[in-house]
Enzyme design. Structure first.
Site, PDB file in Angstrom:
ATOM      1  CB  ALA A 123      -0.968  -0.079   1.200  1.00  9.46           C
ATOM      2  CE  LYS A 124       5.314   5.137  -0.529  1.00 13.93           C
ATOM      3  NZ  LYS A 124       6.693   4.375  -0.036  1.00 13.93           N
TER       4      LYS A 124
END
Ligand code: NAD
Length: 410
Positions: free
Chosen positions: A101-102
């Site tokens: 994720a980011k």
């Protein structure tokens, strides 16, 4: 080329090797969730500022999703999506049980007061708290964010969900942060440089190194390499580059930055050159540890290093990557080279879940173990398939994510 196109390109090379069919390619490349929110805050002078925040959750087939949170004026959905995907492959290469994720907020944190920064952070968490957490998606620091911001995130998230420091990593020690997290990415770069040199039959003392970027990653990598007998001849930051053919006196350079608010500006114990000149220096090893895309088709012909360690994310543009590979340059790709940070973030999460704190020696030993094992696997795979270390790393990552996806059922 957009950031996400480069990540897809590398995915494609590796997917071709493992005969991944089109349906599976589509599945593995499509993010699970993309969240875009408005982060509205009242500024210190009473104005209303509306910022845009993102969290992209790419894949959770191997575990909760994990990735940093970036505060930077260039943040956009494409960049966050690309970095979220990169995190899936990075976590899989080093075999820690996470998906990728980011997140990011499009803002220049340098233009905010401390109070405004805190308001932005808390408001962003208000908007996304129900899709993040220890079992779902665990943020960490990235460009423009730090351990203090992680403490605010923890505090804000816990207002909704109760005590659980495992909801975010990269926290201060007083907030259940791990020993050794700060040095982890740079130290990991150093550990891997050492392993790579061993495999290439070279010796540290005969290896001249140029490092671009003297922030968190660059300083810790430089320190480790200096202590391991490498000859660091050039360092740089946004103020310029500093070159001394006989070797930089690193302890003095580190002390200089501490005395000058983290900057090398005015460091007089080396020749002042440009960052562009640093990239083209006659050295054995080049470590870009600042920005993405710094080695590209315009300057690739000037690169003389035989080994490049991608400490930054995406420092080599795909066009330049092909040229360097054909020229026989050994490139240790970002998905492995800078994975030390997320590895120690994983150790922090483990300690938080178990309510048991490890000492620094244990953190360092386990980091060495995880990175060494990942390096040997990537090296072996590259030899088996006769491909670059980058394609080998992607092959390993794709295989792991693909298998986990199939085992869970689509
Ligand atoms: P940082 O902000 O601590 O340091 C960045 C350094 O780059 C500073 O010295 C800055 O002066 C320099 N810099 C900025 N613009 C520059 C320019 N135009 N030319 C030359 N130098 C310039 O950041 P960091 O945490 O050290 O991260 C560096 C890179 O490593 C980023 O690409 C980041 O995404 C990546 N990375 C960091 C971590 C981590 O744990 N910190 C983990 C994985 C990847």
């Amino acid at each position: 080329m957009k950031a996400s196109e480069a990540t897809r390109l590398y995915f494609g090379y590796a997917a071709d090797r493992v005969d991944l069919d089109d349906r599976m390619r589509k599945l593995l490349l499509t993010p699970k969730r993309e969240v875009q929110v408005q982060v509205a805050i009242e500024t210190d002078n009473g104005e209303i500022e509306t910022l845009i925040g993102y969290r992209v959750q790419h894949d959770d087939s191997r575990g909760p999703m994990k990735g940093g949170l970036r505060f930077h004026p260039d943040v956009d959905l494409d960049e966050v999506r690309s970095l979220a995907t990169l995190m899936t492959w990075k976590n899989a290469v080093v075999n820690i049980p996470y998906g990728g994720a980011k997140g990011g907020v499009c803002v220049d944190p340098k233009l905010l007061s401390r109070k405004e920064l805190e308001r932005v952070t808390r408001k962003f968490i208000d908007q996304i708290h129900d899709v993040i957490g220890p079992r779902e998606d665990i943020p960490a620091p990235d460009m423009g964010t730090n351990h203090e911001i992680m403490a605010w995130i923890r505090n804000q998230w816990e207002k909704y969900h109760g005590f659980n420091p495992a909801c975010v990593t990269g926290k201060p020690a007083e907030h259940y942060g791990a020993e050794g997290r700060e040095e982890a990415t740079g130290r990991g770069v150093g550990i891997l440089a050492f392993k790579l040199l061993g495999r290439l039959g070279r010796k540290p003392k005969d290896t001249r190194v140029a490092i671009q970027g003297f922030g968190n990653v660059g300083t810790h990598a430089a320190k480790f390499l200096h202590e391991a007998d490498f000859c660091v001849v050039a360092i740089s930051d946004v103020s310029g580059a500093y070159y001394r053919p006989e070797g930089i006196d690193l302890p003095r350079a580190l002390r200089y930055t501490i005395e000058h608010e983290g900057s090398l500006k005015g460091f007089a114990e080396a020749d002042n050159i440009t960052n562009e000149q640093l990239l083209g220096l006659d050295v054995e090893m080049l470590i870009p540890a600042a920005l993405g895309g710094v080695i590209n088709k315009d300057n690739v012909d000037q690169i003389r290093a035989e080994i490049i360690l991608e400490a930054a994310n995406g420092p080599i543009h795909p066009d330049a990557d092909i040229v360097l590979h054909e020229r026989g340059v050994t490139i240790l790709p970002d998905v492995l080279a800078n994975a030390g940070g997320v590895t120690v973030s994983y150790f922090e999460w483990v300690q938080n879940l178990q309510h048991y704190k490890w000492g620094l020696n244990r953190v360092r030993q386990e980091l060495d173990h995880v990175l060494s094992e990942a390096f040997e696997q990537v090296w072996q795979e590259a030899n088996d398939w006769q491909v670059s270390l980058r394609t080998a790393a992607y092959i390993i990552a794709i295989r792991r994510v693909h298998r986990a996806t199939l085992l869970a059922g689509i």
